[in-house]
Write an enzyme that holds these catalytic residues in place. Structure first.
Site, PDB file in Angstrom:
ATOM      1  N   TYR A  24       0.779  -1.142   0.134  1.00 48.55           N
ATOM      2  CA  TYR A  24      -0.011   0.143   0.062  1.00 48.55           C
ATOM      3  C   TYR A  24       0.987   1.273   0.096  1.00 48.55           C
ATOM      4  O   TYR A  24       1.917   1.313   0.810  1.00 48.55           O
ATOM      5  CB  TYR A  24      -0.891   0.008   1.187  1.00 48.55           C
ATOM      6  CG  TYR A  24      -2.111  -1.167   1.094  1.00 48.55           C
ATOM      7  CD1 TYR A  24      -2.387  -1.492  -0.083  1.00 48.55           C
ATOM      8  CD2 TYR A  24      -2.873  -1.007   2.108  1.00 48.55           C
ATOM      9  CE1 TYR A  24      -3.430  -2.350  -0.158  1.00 48.55           C
ATOM     10  CE2 TYR A  24      -3.989  -2.105   2.248  1.00 48.55           C
ATOM     11  CZ  TYR A  24      -4.348  -2.526   0.930  1.00 48.55           C
ATOM     12  OH  TYR A  24      -5.478  -3.637   0.739  1.00 48.55           O
ATOM     13  N   LEU A  36     -17.530   1.162  -0.696  1.00 48.26           N
ATOM     14  CA  LEU A  36     -18.320   2.190  -1.357  1.00 48.26           C
ATOM     15  C   LEU A  36     -18.003   2.319  -2.881  1.00 48.26           C
ATOM     16  O   LEU A  36     -18.097   3.199  -3.639  1.00 48.26           O
ATOM     17  CB  LEU A  36     -17.988   3.535  -0.749  1.00 48.26           C
ATOM     18  CG  LEU A  36     -18.270   3.702   0.744  1.00 48.26           C
ATOM     19  CD1 LEU A  36     -17.716   4.997   1.329  1.00 48.26           C
ATOM     20  CD2 LEU A  36     -19.691   3.360   1.082  1.00 48.26           C
ATOM     21  N   PHE A  83     -20.771   7.755  -5.680  1.00 50.25           N
ATOM     22  CA  PHE A  83     -20.909   9.368  -5.617  1.00 50.25           C
ATOM     23  C   PHE A  83     -20.929   9.961  -6.735  1.00 50.25           C
ATOM     24  O   PHE A  83     -21.369  11.110  -6.991  1.00 50.25           O
ATOM     25  CB  PHE A  83     -19.823   9.784  -4.385  1.00 50.25           C
ATOM     26  CG  PHE A  83     -20.179   9.146  -3.014  1.00 50.25           C
ATOM     27  CD1 PHE A  83     -21.245   9.275  -2.272  1.00 50.25           C
ATOM     28  CD2 PHE A  83     -19.284   8.131  -2.795  1.00 50.25           C
ATOM     29  CE1 PHE A  83     -21.614   8.539  -1.304  1.00 50.25           C
ATOM     30  CE2 PHE A  83     -19.445   7.309  -1.723  1.00 50.25           C
ATOM     31  CZ  PHE A  83     -20.552   7.696  -0.946  1.00 50.25           C
ATOM     32  N   GLU A 117     -22.621   0.739 -19.656  1.00 50.09           N
ATOM     33  CA  GLU A 117     -23.461  -0.328 -18.938  1.00 50.09           C
ATOM     34  C   GLU A 117     -22.906  -0.084 -17.209  1.00 50.09           C
ATOM     35  O   GLU A 117     -23.746  -0.047 -16.585  1.00 50.09           O
ATOM     36  CB  GLU A 117     -23.036  -1.627 -19.316  1.00 50.09           C
ATOM     37  CG  GLU A 117     -23.918  -2.787 -18.430  1.00 50.09           C
ATOM     38  CD  GLU A 117     -23.536  -4.273 -18.987  1.00 50.09           C
ATOM     39  OE1 GLU A 117     -23.963  -4.944 -18.293  1.00 50.09           O
ATOM     40  OE2 GLU A 117     -22.652  -4.403 -20.033  1.00 50.09           O
TER      41      GLU A 117
END
Length: 306
Positions: free
Chosen positions: A53, A212, A218, A227
């Site tokens: 990460y 999310l 959002f 699609e």
């Protein structure tokens, strides 16, 4: 909210905080420490990492903050992952993007993670992605060795199918306690392919990465394709209707939708904003009706259930 228990040994908060974007938060060590403390105050005690990460930097950023107040280590569960080789200026010895589950690599990865995190042990080590070259016997012997040394308390996997999970488990004495998967109202694959059934059958905790949908819920983007955008817009419309009716935020509805599943999904949040974490923690008290749960499911599928 503390703790979620499963018979096979997973101990962790109902919501986990991920640090895969930690390098992008532009926080000082003191600010990172304040974020960790605020998370703990909310009852979020499980912190999710991986060696790769932040271009191999995020574990060190977390460890740098934790070193300012080492006593906090006793109040948290640290999860990290290994197995992906990612070419990077920070790892000049890696020449090709691939997987590596040879014994020495796993041991070296754990030692590097412990040094970066400034910890003496890892609560749960996950194999990051399944490899076609994974030798289950070699891996199992290595994990047993790490457990015996006290460097890792529990083990799990990430992105493994049920059969891949069972292969490794068949060689291990200790139970695998986690399978971390992509789970969201947009990503339904593991709801349908038997992976969550398998987790529920064996009391394995499914942890949801990108709950999310990477922010797509959002703001749909062109790279999703027509699609994909249509699906996102359908789901977002239903989420907004439920959020407005229940007087809550969309992210809170999404997390409540995941928590409603009987397998005991643990969402891994990725924002460095404590306000968002506070909102989703409160989702543990938001119970969706079956009608609303299936409204979201149907919007994602694009058709009603059979």
């Amino acid at each position: 909210m503390r703790h979620q228990y499963h018979p096979l040994g997973f101990e962790g908060s109902r919501i986990a905080q991920g640090f895969w974007r930690c390098a992008e938060w532009n926080m000082s060590p003191a600010e990172r420490l304040a974020f960790i403390e605020a998370s703990l105050a909310l009852g979020v005690t499980t912190f999710d990492h991986a060696d790769i990460y932040g271009d191999y930097l995020c574990e060190g950023l977390f460890g740098e903050a934790l070193a300012l107040k080492p006593a906090l280590r006793d109040n948290m569960e640290i999860i990290t992952k290994c197995g992906i080789l990612l070419p990077s200026a920070n790892r000049p010895d890696i020449g090709f993007h691939r997987y590596d589950y040879r014994s020495q690599h796993i041991i070296d990865s754990v030692d590097a993670s412990l040094a970066a995190l400034q910890c003496e042990y890892i609560d749960t080590l996950l194999l990051h992605r399944p490899s076609p070259l994974m030798d289950a016997d070699e891996v199992a012997q290595t994990l047993d060795h790490l457990f015996t040394l006290g460097k890792v308390k529990h083990f799990g996997v990430s992105n493994f199918t049920a059969s891949q999970f069972d292969l490794l488990q068949s060689r291990l004495d200790a139970p695998l306690v986690v399978n971390q998967l992509e789970l969201s109202p947009i990503a339904l694959q593991h709801f349908e392919d038997g992976t969550l059934d398998h987790a529920q059958q064996h009391a394995v905790t499914p942890m949801a990465w990108s709950p999310l949908a990477g922010g797509a819920l959002f703001s749909a983007s062109d790279h999703q394709g027509v699609e994909g955008n249509e699906k996102i817009l359908r789901v977002r419309c239903v989420l907004q209707e439920i959020a407005t009716r229940r007087e809550v935020s969309i992210d809170k509805v999404v997390v409540a939708w995941l928590l409603r599943h009987p397998s005991g999904i643990c969402p891994v949040m990725g924002s460095g904003k404590i306000e968002r974490l506070e909102r989703v923690v409160s989702a543990t008290k938001l119970v969706l009706s079956d009608d609303d749960w299936f409204r979201i499911w149907t919007a994602s599928q694009g058709h009603s259930v059979p």
